[in-house]
Design a protein around this motif. Structure first.
Motif, PDB file in Angstrom:
ATOM      1  N   LEU A  90       0.112  -1.611  -0.093  1.00  0.00           N
ATOM      2  CA  LEU A  90      -0.443  -0.241   0.066  1.00  0.00           C
ATOM      3  C   LEU A  90       0.545   1.404  -0.113  1.00  0.00           C
ATOM      4  N   ILE A  91       2.389   1.727   0.709  1.00  0.00           N
ATOM      5  CA  ILE A  91       3.015   1.906   1.144  1.00  0.00           C
ATOM      6  C   ILE A  91       3.656   2.370  -0.544  1.00  0.00           C
ATOM      7  N   ILE A  93       2.451   1.234  -3.388  1.00  0.00           N
ATOM      8  CA  ILE A  93       0.763   1.573  -4.547  1.00  0.00           C
ATOM      9  C   ILE A  93       0.123   3.255  -4.777  1.00  0.00           C
ATOM     10  N   THR A  94       0.150   3.642  -3.238  1.00  0.00           N
ATOM     11  CA  THR A  94       0.367   5.343  -2.882  1.00  0.00           C
ATOM     12  C   THR A  94       0.921   6.065  -3.473  1.00  0.00           C
ATOM     13  N   THR A  95       2.614   5.693  -2.996  1.00  0.00           N
ATOM     14  CA  THR A  95       3.393   6.510  -3.254  1.00  0.00           C
ATOM     15  C   THR A  95       3.442   6.394  -5.133  1.00  0.00           C
ATOM     16  N   TYR A  97       0.404   5.988  -6.917  1.00  0.00           N
ATOM     17  CA  TYR A  97      -1.217   5.902  -7.634  1.00  0.00           C
ATOM     18  C   TYR A  97      -0.970   7.024  -9.173  1.00  0.00           C
ATOM     19  N   GLN A 101      -2.506   4.352 -12.322  1.00  0.00           N
ATOM     20  CA  GLN A 101      -4.168   4.570 -12.130  1.00  0.00           C
ATOM     21  C   GLN A 101      -4.849   3.978 -13.408  1.00  0.00           C
TER      22      GLN A 101
END
Length: 184
Positions: A90-91, A93-95, A97, A101
């Motif tokens: 998740l870290i 992916i959020t970094t 994104y 996307q």
């Protein structure tokens, strides 16, 4: 034992896709089918309690299982094992994104993963249903709860309360009137 629990739940968290139910399926395979350290009924009880508590279902289940096996620190080990890899992913992916996307390959891979996860979840659900319904009235109660939830939008809190009351009534009937052991 604590390290063993951490590593087992690290594996669950690393290689099981599809959320809590697919992880329950993996727990069933390891703890019920292979190791025989849990029965279907015990896993169902842990899952029911974990599902009923606030927070994530699988986090609650990890804590409950770990606590059952090795006390508080066993629960903590299972919880951290479960979340370590997903947290790292998740870290990442959020970094990144924005880059992922609209990527066609990533979206297509996720659709494939979802289709592969459905049978695993269904398998776990079928095993839990078999162990949950010891007597015929259980099927009626389940159908009633399903109807109340999906058609009348009754709150899950009320469903748990109603289910517990009906479960007690069924046990009372079978244990006292029919002298039948529903619990075993």
């Amino acid at each position: 034992m604590i390290l063993k629990l951490y590593l087992q739940f690290l594996k669950f968290g690393s290689f099981t896709f599809g959320g809590g139910w697919s992880i329950v399926a993996q727990m069933k395979e390891l703890y019920v089918d292979r190791e025989k350290s849990l029965t279907d009924e015990e896993l169902l009880d842990i899952t029911s309690i974990g599902r009923s508590l606030p927070g994530t279902m699988i986090g609650n289940i990890a804590m409950l299982y770990g606590h059952r096996i090795s006390g508080f620190w066993g629960g903590v080990a299972c919880m951290f094992g479960m979340i370590t890899v997903p947290m790292i992913i998740l870290i990442a992916i959020t970094t990144f994104y924005a880059a992922f996307q609209h990527d066609l390959w990533v979206a297509s891979a996720m659709r494939g993963v979802r289709t592969a996860v459905a049978p695993v979840i269904l398998s776990a659900l079928m095993g839990m249903i078999k162990s949950a319904f010891k007597v015929p009235p259980c099927y009626v109660i389940a159908a009633l709860m399903f109807g109340l939830y999906f058609f009348l939008r009754v709150s899950c809190v009320w469903l748990v309360i109603i289910g517990a009351i009906l479960g007690l009534a069924v046990c009372e009937y079978y244990e006292r009137i029919k002298n039948y052991d529903v619990i075993a």
